[in-house]
Design an enzyme around this catalytic site. Structure first.
Site, PDB file in Angstrom:
ATOM      1  N   CYS A 133       0.813  -1.220   0.000  1.00  7.89           N
ATOM      2  CA  CYS A 133       0.000   0.000   0.000  1.00  7.89           C
ATOM      3  C   CYS A 133       0.849   1.273   0.000  1.00  7.89           C
ATOM      4  O   CYS A 133       0.572   2.214  -0.754  1.00  7.89           O
ATOM      5  CB  CYS A 133      -0.957  -0.007   1.190  1.00  7.89           C
ATOM      6  SG  CYS A 133      -0.173  -0.433   2.766  1.00  7.89           S
ATOM      7  N   HIS A 246      -2.663   6.420   4.539  1.00  9.66           N
ATOM      8  CA  HIS A 246      -1.239   6.516   4.825  1.00  9.66           C
ATOM      9  C   HIS A 246      -0.706   7.855   4.322  1.00  9.66           C
ATOM     10  O   HIS A 246      -1.081   8.318   3.237  1.00  9.66           O
ATOM     11  CB  HIS A 246      -0.455   5.406   4.126  1.00  9.66           C
ATOM     12  CG  HIS A 246      -0.732   4.030   4.659  1.00  9.66           C
ATOM     13  ND1 HIS A 246      -1.383   3.786   5.844  1.00  9.66           N
ATOM     14  CD2 HIS A 246      -0.416   2.802   4.136  1.00  9.66           C
ATOM     15  CE1 HIS A 246      -1.470   2.476   6.046  1.00  9.66           C
ATOM     16  NE2 HIS A 246      -0.886   1.866   5.026  1.00  9.66           N
TER      17      HIS A 246
END
Length: 340
Positions: A133, A246
């Site tokens: 990710c 994130h």
């Protein structure tokens, strides 16, 4: 072939990413002929909704993929290592979200905005790997810079949401936060230390060289996706008390002269990126803004005066969507339109 209907299986359908994959298939109006939802035996019979209809979850088995065209896997590395080859042997192309196949030289590692051409290599093993990710959002921003200026070195520090660990980590952050603000003791089970009101410079296991597996993944995957092993990459990955999305602080040194103004203009015209960069009005990428969308947000673009050809950026993306499920569905779309 565009217009062809596809039989799709989702392995790990009851997990956070698997569930999001189902939603992304629906949102993208993916040409689904039939859908099969697979999970472990304990989830059998549970019903999940797709396009208004309920589908019962079936047990993941070695023969689950007969008659399927594409399987989206998000069931962990061990499960993928066991079942993906069986799917491929039955003529079903696997798009795998685990780390099991990413560095296999015969398996393409793909971010559709960056290296869609690599999908053609799927025929070697019948498997396509979805990157980590934190790597996905990084290379979406790095790719246009590398193409125009040539990247020499990247230094990245991540601030990763607990959803990257799964539902138990989300619950732990919630429970710990509630306990602390009520002056109660809290316990940690998912992470080695308390995550609420804390930052843990520790994602995945530590390697003998002092780096974590997550950090090594970012180094190796970035080079593979950008198809350039000469790029110097170093990473520090940190888990922070944020539920979703994130964030990354990225320093880039290029071979050719570069400026923040040029990079801002370049990224504003790059598919998959939204530039949010107006500090005077307090506008910059936020985890709360990235959550729920598929774009990679880039801001705080500024010259690094400490080196000749350097810039700094702040990159944020939804780790469950673009960092996992959306990227997998985008790969499946290219696969369905151009190769099946």
């Amino acid at each position: 072939m565009p217009g062809k209907k596809i039989n799709v299986a989702v392995a790990g359908a009851t997990g956070a990413v698997g569930n999001q994959m189902i939603s992304c298939l629906e949102e993208a109006d993916f040409p689904v002929q039939s859908i099969k939802l697979l999970a472990s035996a304990r989830s059998v019979g549970r019903k999940l909704r797709f396009k208004g209809d309920l589908f019962a979850v079936e047990e993941l088995k070695e023969n689950s993929f007969k008659g399927m065209d594409i399987a989206l896997f998000s069931a962990g590395g061990g499960t993928s290592e066991r079942y993906a080859p069986h799917a491929a042997n039955d003529g079903c192309v696997v798009v795998d979200n685990s780390s099991a196949w990413r560095m296999d030289p015969d398996v393409p590692l793909v971010v559709p905005e960056v290296n869609p051409h690599a999908i053609a290599q799927y025929t070697k093993k019948g498997i396509i790997a979805n990157p980590n990710c934190s790597t996905i959002q990084l290379v979406v921003a790095l790719n246009p810079i590398h193409k125009k200026y040539g990247i020499q070195r990247v230094v990245v520090s991540t601030y990763q949401a607990v959803s990257g660990t799964g539902k138990k980590a989300i619950d732990e952050l919630f429970d710990q936060t509630r306990a602390l603000i009520n002056f109660l003791n809290c316990e940690n089970k998912v992470y080695p230390h308390r995550i609420a009101f804390n930052c843990l410079p520790h994602i995945d296991t530590f390697m003998p060289n002092g780096y974590t597996k997550e950090e090594i993944k970012m180094v190796n995957e970035t080079r593979k996706i950008l198809e350039d092993d000469t790029i110097g990459v170093t990473a520090t990955t940190v888990r922070v008390p944020v539920f979703h999305s994130h964030s990354e602080s990225v320093n880039v040194e290029t071979k050719d002269p570069i400026s923040a103004q040029e990079v801002r203009s370049l990224l504003e015209n790059t598919p998959g990126i939204k530039v949010v960069d107006d500090p005077e009005n307090n506008l910059y990428p936020l985890a709360t803004e990235a959550a729920g969308q598929d774009l990679t947000l880039v801001g705080r673009i500024r010259d690094d005066d400490s080196i000749a050809n350097g810039i700094n950026m702040w990159i944020v993306a939804d780790n469950i969507r673009k960092g996992a499920a959306t990227n997998a569905v985008q790969i499946a779309r290219v696969l369905a339109d151009n190769y099946l």
